[in-house]
Every structure is written in C-alpha cells, then in structure tokens.
Scaffold this active site. Structure first.
Site, short mmCIF file in Angstrom:
data_model
loop_
_atom_site.label_atom_id
_atom_site.label_comp_id
_atom_site.label_asym_id
_atom_site.label_seq_id
_atom_site.Cartn_x
_atom_site.Cartn_y
_atom_site.Cartn_z
N HIS A 469 8.34 6.85 -3.39
CA HIS A 469 9.63 6.32 -3.85
C HIS A 469 10.35 5.74 -2.64
O HIS A 469 11.24 6.35 -2.07
CB HIS A 469 10.46 7.42 -4.51
CG HIS A 469 9.76 8.13 -5.62
ND1 HIS A 469 10.08 9.41 -6.03
CD2 HIS A 469 8.73 7.73 -6.42
CE1 HIS A 469 9.30 9.77 -7.03
NE2 HIS A 469 8.46 8.77 -7.28
N ILE A 470 9.97 4.53 -2.26
CA ILE A 470 10.39 3.94 -0.99
C ILE A 470 11.81 3.40 -1.12
O ILE A 470 12.04 2.44 -1.86
CB ILE A 470 9.42 2.81 -0.58
CG1 ILE A 470 7.97 3.31 -0.61
CG2 ILE A 470 9.78 2.26 0.79
CD1 ILE A 470 6.95 2.18 -0.66
#
Length: 532
Positions: A469-470
C-alpha cells in the site's frame, strides 16, 4: 501523427485510479489519452498463467514481466529492479500492465476514518490532511458505485448513502470467529470489498473460489482492467507499451508534453491541456525526478524537496495457530473479515493504530509442505493434512506508519533495458511502529485463547510483512513548502499537472489505500472539468 498524439487530458498510467479518473472525464466530453507503460493482457490468459504457475503462493507469478516496463520480482530470485538502500528492506510488489496492480489485490475497499485526516491536531503525530472527510465523502460513494463495493454498514466510517450491495455471504470460519470472539469484546465485521455479492454491472456474484489473490477467475472482483475497459468505452484512447520517460514544461512552468518510448525505443511526443500523473507511489516520483530541467533542477513538482519523500506502507506481524474446532479455511473469499476497534484512539499519540485481518485462505498447501518437511508420509500424512488444514488459522495486522522524510524514493545509478534509471528506496521503521506491533501481539494471544488455540506461532520480532500500500511520496498539503500537490491533487509548481495516486495521501491510516486514492482522483477529475 501529432494530431493523434494530443488530447484535452493526458493520463500517465492505466491503473484503477487513473483509469477511473479518465472514465469520468471522458464521460463528461473531454478527449482523453491514457499512456500505459506495460502490455495489455486479457483475463483468460492471466487465469491460465495462474493455473499453470508452479508458485501458487507468489501472487506476481501470473503477471508478465516486460523488459521495457519492468516491475519488482522477488521469486524465484530478486531481479533488483527496486534498489534497496536500507536500513529496512522495502520489497514492494506492483504490476505494470494495462489495469495495474489491482489485478491481484484482495479488493478491500475501506474508507478512512474522519480522525485519520486530523492525527496531528488530535494526537500530535503525523500530518493533517488539507481536506476534511466531508470533502471526500461524496467521492467515496461515487467510487463505490463504479467499483461495486459491498460491506457492513457499521464499519466505523460515516456514510450518507448505503453500499451498492450487501456483503458477500459469510464463510463458516468468519461466522465462528465472530461468535467466539464476541464474549471477549471483539467485534468481527465483514470486510468492505469491491466484490460482488450479487450480479452487478454485468459481472457475477462471488462463488467462493478462494483465489481472490492473485486473480478472481470469474470477475466477481473489481480490478483496474475493468476500469481501463470502462474508460475506453467512454471514449478515452489507451496506448499500451508507452513508457513515459520525460515530462516537458514550457518557460512558464506549465506542462507542455510528455515523451514516451515504445519497446523498440522509438520516441513519441504527446501534447495536451491537462496532464494527470497516475502511476503508483514509486513510479510517479521516479518520473518527476527523471524530468529535471535547467529550470527545475531537482525534478518537476519538487520545489518543496518532498517528491519521493514520506514513503509509507502498512507493515504486518502475524500469528498462526490451530483452533480447537474444524473451521476449514479456504471456502469463500481469502480475506473475509476483520477487527476494527483498534483503528483509532488516544493511544495513537504513543503507538501505531492497526486493523486485525482474519485470513480465510486455504491452508492445505502450507500444512502439506510443513508436514513433508518434517518427514511425515503415507497414511499419517493424509491424516495430519486433514486435521491441521481444517484447524490452522492466521491473523495479521494492517498497521499505520507515520510520514518520515527520510523514507524515500530516489533515482539509482542503475538503468533498465531502455536506459531509464531504476528507483532506489530508503526505508526504516521506528519505535512508533514497534510499539504498535507489540500491542497487536497481545491481542493475537487473547484471540487465540478465545478460539481455543494451540501451537501458537508468532512472526519473528522485528520482521514484518509488507502489504503493498504505497503512500506518501506525492503528499498533498496546503503549504507548497512541505507538500507536492494541493487538496485537489494539483501540483503546486505546475498548474496543469495533477497527480492521481495512493502517493498523494499525507498519512497511511490503517486501511488499504485504493478506495481513498480513487475517491481523491474523482475529486481531482471534477476539479479539472470545472476549470476546463
């Protein structure tokens, strides 16, 4: 050629975020051109790739790797596309094909909590967002309608309108966790997911295949490939295998064009009125840094020096245990339910908040491999597989990381096949994270006790999984001195450049970032249309 390579709006990246922004704008009459660095692959091919893959636990294995549009690969060995500078390894996984990384996601489509946008004001940590939950709420609903989101109404995030559909049918494992944990004060709720519980938008209801990752074989689960298809049906043009390597500006700082390579390194120039950078939180800052010029020596949109900085994700620790009753995980969605009560509270001033996710993935393969490694065989092997695969359970957290400017994406001195610099990552985790992990472990122990658990196997201390989940590398904010974009996703430095990405989120909160990124992108699209 020049007439063909021009549009009112040029979108870089065809993932779910950029494609849904493109769909909205094309539906409103704008000419839209989408540039995707990777190839177009149909779902049937990807499903077949998965079925034929010798590494079923490697969710990247069905997805083609192209030399002209590389992405990180770690199995069977690291391809070193994402250069690790440490001190903690950040082995992000993402896919560079038409539709992007949500081809292999868990489809969790949570909203943030209102307090998640005000943690600096409330708890003295992190950053406040430049917008309120109320600003975002109508776009959350629009995103849920487009994606087909189902969920429990009591999931903690206020909503003005109901979900498009009811939750997917409860698995037996989920039911028993909910019933057995309730006396201990844990409320187990069905996860909010972009997964059909009934026929919706021409796609069938979930039938419980239990391989939501790496791909839903029947398209009951929404993904970026569907978003790209919708954008094209609305009138957008999509060019695959178009590797953007430079963004060009004019003498006033407005974006004039983007340049891309095809796989043979032929170069093309695309002009437009408005540009949306919709790659992920690693590839977007990489492109901005690659586009440095005499006027913008530190890269585009980077007068604040924060492009690529404040990288965040959701690290996880976990517990595997054997329940005292048969639960037979593997029937229904892989990640059906969670415990959400620990997402917010005064403790956030001291340690990270988190959500506890309950896995329903089939345990047969992992149990079998472990037993064979122990030398179990024959009739005993069959008996032990049946016993443990019916009882083995797994829980993990999804834990908030605070923005830290030293956690960042920069350009490395190593090049890919087209001569483009590979990204390098600097990443570390601090005591705020470690204290949150310790708090989660205490809850795991209580949960296992309530389930009659034995054979408890905690993940090693200080060794955390990554959830891909950048966030944070393109942070939005009101002050151009410490942020990349404003509350509409528009660059402080370039008035016709917008960013639509999980990277624009100033903080990571405790939930998967995709739905929030889509809602933010739809809000950006509305702003672009209103100011066209």
């Amino acid at each position: 050629m020049s007439d063909q390579l021009s549009a009112d709006v040029v979108v870089i990246g065809s993932g779910i975020v950029g494609a849904l922004a493109a769909h909205r704008l094309a539906s409103q009459g704008a000419s839209v051109l989408i540039l995707e660095s990777g190839p177009r692959v149909d779902r049937a091919t990807l499903v077949e790739n998965f079925r034929n893959s010798p590494r079923k636990g490697d969710f990247m294995s069905p997805y083609p790797f192209s030399s002209w549009s590389p992405h990180p690969v770690y199995q069977p060995e690291d391809n070193n596309y994402l250069i690790q500078a440490g001190p903690y390894p950040y082995k992000a996984e993402y896919i560079r094909i038409v539709g992007g990384t949500t081809w292999h996601w868990a489809a969790q489509a949570w909203r943030v909590l209102p307090n998640d946008l005000r943690i600096r004001s409330l708890y003295g940590v992190g950053r406040d967002w430049p917008i309120s939950y109320e600003d975002l709420e109508p776009f959350y609903h629009e995103a849920e309608l487009k994606m087909g989101v189902s969920g429990a109404p009591n999931n903690g995030s206020p909503r003005s309108k109901p979900f498009p559909m009811q939750p997917v049918a409860e698995s037996y494992l989920e039911q028993r966790f909910r019933e057995r944990l309730a006396p201990g004060g844990y409320q187990v709720i069905t996860n909010t997911t972009a997964r059909n519980s009934r026929n919706y938008d021409g796609r069938p209801a979930c039938c419980g295949n239990n391989n939501c990752m790496p791909i839903c074989p029947i398209d009951a689960q929404y993904h970026g490939g569907l978003s790209a298809d919708a954008a094209e049906k609305a009138g957008a043009r999509l060019i695959a295998n178009a590797v953007v390597y430079r963004i060009e500006h004019d003498d006033k700082g407005r974006i004039a064009a983007v340049h891309y390579f095809d796989p043979d390194k032929n170069t093309f120039r695309v002009t437009g009125k408005t540009f949306i950078l919709a790659a992920n939180g690693i590839e977007s800052p990489k492109l901005l840094l690659l586009s440095a010029s005499d006027k913008f020596k530190n890269g585009l949109a980077n007068s604040s020096g924060t492009v690529g900085r404040n990288l965040m994700d959701h690290p996880s620790n976990s517990l595997v245990f054997d329940a005292e009753e048969e639960l037979w995980p593997g029937r229904g969605p892989m990640s059906p339910s969670s415990i959400n009560a620990l997402r917010d509270g005064a403790f956030r001033s001291e340690h990270a908040s988190f959500r506890i996710d309950i896995s329903n993935s089939s345990q047969v393969a992992s149990v079998t491999n472990a037993l064979i490694a122990k030398g179990v065989y024959g009739a005993e092997l069959d008996e032990q597989i049946r016993f443990h695969a019916a009882r083995q359970c797994s829980i993990k957290n999804v834990l908030e990381v605070l923005p830290d400017p030293e956690n960042r994406i920069v350009l490395s001195d190593q090049k890919d096949a087209l001569g483009i610099a590979r990204p390098q990552v600097h990443y570390a985790l601090n005591d705020y994270v470690h204290k949150g992990m310790a708090a989660a472990r205490e809850h795991y122990t209580r949960i296992a006790q309530l389930m009659g658990g034995t054979n408890l196997r905690y993940s090693p201390d200080g060794v955390y999984g990554n959830n891909q989940h950048i966030t944070g590398t393109l942070s939005m904010g009101s002050d151009p001195r410490d942020s990349v974009v404003d509350g509409y996703g528009r660059s402080h430095d370039h008035p016709n450049l917008y960013m639509a990405s999980t990277g624009v989120m100033p903080t990571s909160a405790t939930v998967n970032s995709t739905l929030t990124a889509v809602a933010l992108a739809l809000r950006s699209a509305e702003h672009i249309h209103a100011n066209a």
